[in-house]
Write an enzyme that holds these catalytic residues in place. Structure first.
Site, PDB file in Angstrom:
ATOM      1  N   CYS A 136       0.640  -1.348   0.067  1.00 24.20           N
ATOM      2  CA  CYS A 136       0.052  -0.002   0.005  1.00 24.20           C
ATOM      3  C   CYS A 136       0.751   1.193  -0.158  1.00 24.20           C
ATOM      4  CB  CYS A 136      -0.905   0.005   1.225  1.00 24.20           C
ATOM      5  SG  CYS A 136      -2.074   1.341   1.471  1.00 24.20           S
ATOM      6  N   CYS A 139      -0.401   4.231   1.924  1.00 27.57           N
ATOM      7  CA  CYS A 139      -0.342   3.850   3.577  1.00 27.57           C
ATOM      8  C   CYS A 139       1.078   4.193   3.871  1.00 27.57           C
ATOM      9  CB  CYS A 139      -0.540   2.329   4.041  1.00 27.57           C
ATOM     10  SG  CYS A 139      -2.147   1.839   3.377  1.00 27.57           S
ATOM     11  N   ASP A 140       2.215   3.751   3.197  1.00 24.62           N
ATOM     12  CA  ASP A 140       3.464   3.677   3.559  1.00 24.62           C
ATOM     13  C   ASP A 140       4.383   4.545   2.650  1.00 24.62           C
ATOM     14  OD1 ASP A 140       2.589   1.603   5.418  1.00 24.62           O
ATOM     15  OD2 ASP A 140       3.103   0.045   4.222  1.00 24.62           O
TER      16      ASP A 140
END
Length: 311
Positions: A136, A139-140
């Site tokens: 992701c 996300c990261d």
């Protein structure tokens, strides 16, 4: 075989399941939630989350899920470890089997079983999961600001992830197995005209490299067998997700990719009293905040259904 009756059964944890449990508990539905194989869901593989509202200093995925679970329990949700092994949604109350032996008769069911990211199947990939290996980018990605990263995949998702990362990272390598991109023409044009994206056509990942601090490179091989190493700090998988819907095939309406079809803007499925929340019905956004929002919707709809079904 044991039997039990409940007003609201939630299948799956993660932000969708836990949020549904919080709302259902506060509505006095006495929800029972089964966490499944991976309590907390995909988010527990994310080391640090910086885009979840209310946490200006960030929070780990594990801690966020533990907090949501604790909140659900505080308000009366019965959160259990167990795996749903069978589901009969053809009659009411719905019959759900847990661990092959415990049968629950549920007046409403909220499906929050999520989706599983597809990985390459490399041992090194699993070893560095959460230590530089991610599925992701949104996300990261911020963790790799100013650094070099690699994205595996050649479809629209991979191009979107690479474009997103290009705005954060120093350089983005796209590792593409074929000698062409499968993405739409618009997405192809975008990545091909982004200066800090380099597309490595005809390459496969042999091994993710690293040390105790995490990923520091990737060993690749081309179609002729020649190998080379690229120096990266992040390795992003963008080869698709698999929705966890096997239990519901032939009962709930699924799309061609296996995601549960819901009425637009709602968690309503084709079966009254059964609701879907989170990534199991969302192939597009796949974010903790959107999953939590859909969990809220599912619980509110379950409450409404129980209040109005006999009117």
């Amino acid at each position: 075989m044991e039997n039990e009756s409940v007003k609201c059964l939630i299948i799956g944890s993660g932000p969708a399941g836990y949020t549904a449990a919080i709302y259902a508990a506060r509505a006095n539905l006495s929800p029972v939630l089964y966490e499944g194989l991976e309590p907390g869901g995909q988010l527990t593989t994310t080391t640090h989350i910086e885009n979840y509202p209310g946490h200006p200093n960030g929070i780990t995925g594990v801690q966020l899920m533990e907090d949501m679970k604790a909140q659900a329990v505080k308000y009366g949700a019965d959160v259990r470890y167990g795996i749903v092994t069978a589901a009969d949604l053809t009659k009411k109350p719905f019959h759900i089997t847990v661990d092959g032996r415990h049968t629950i008769e549920a007046e409403t069911v909220i499906v929050a079983t999520g989706a599983t990211a597809k990985y390459l199947g490399l041992e090194s990939e699993q070893h560095y999961k959460g230590m530089g290996v991610s599925a992701c980018a949104t996300c990261d990605g911020f963790l790799y600001k100013g650094k070099n990263v690699a994205v595996v995949g050649g479809g629209d998702t991979a191009c979107e992830e690479a474009s997103y990362l290009a705005g954060i990272c120093n350089k983005v390598y796209m590792v593409v197995r074929k000698d062409y991109l499968r993405a739409s023409k618009a997405m192809q044009h975008r990545v091909m005209t982004t200066p800090n994206i380099e597309i490595l056509f005809g390459h496969n990942t042999v091994q993710v490299l690293g040390n105790e601090a995490g990923v520091n490179g990737v060993l690749l091989s081309n179609s002729e067998g020649a190998e080379k190493v690229i120096d990266v700090d992040g390795f992003f998988l963008a080869i698709g997700h698999h929705p966890n819907t096997e239990l519901f095939k032939g009962q709930l309406e699924l799309d061609d990719a296996g995601y549960i079809v819901t009425r637009p803007g709602t968690p309503l499925t084709n079966i009254e009293g059964v609701f879907a929340a989170g990534d199991v019905q969302d192939p597009h956004y796949r974010q903790a905040i959107t999953a939590a929002g859909s969990g809220c919707k599912a619980a509110l709809e379950a409450e409404h259904y129980l209040m109005t079904r006999d009117e």
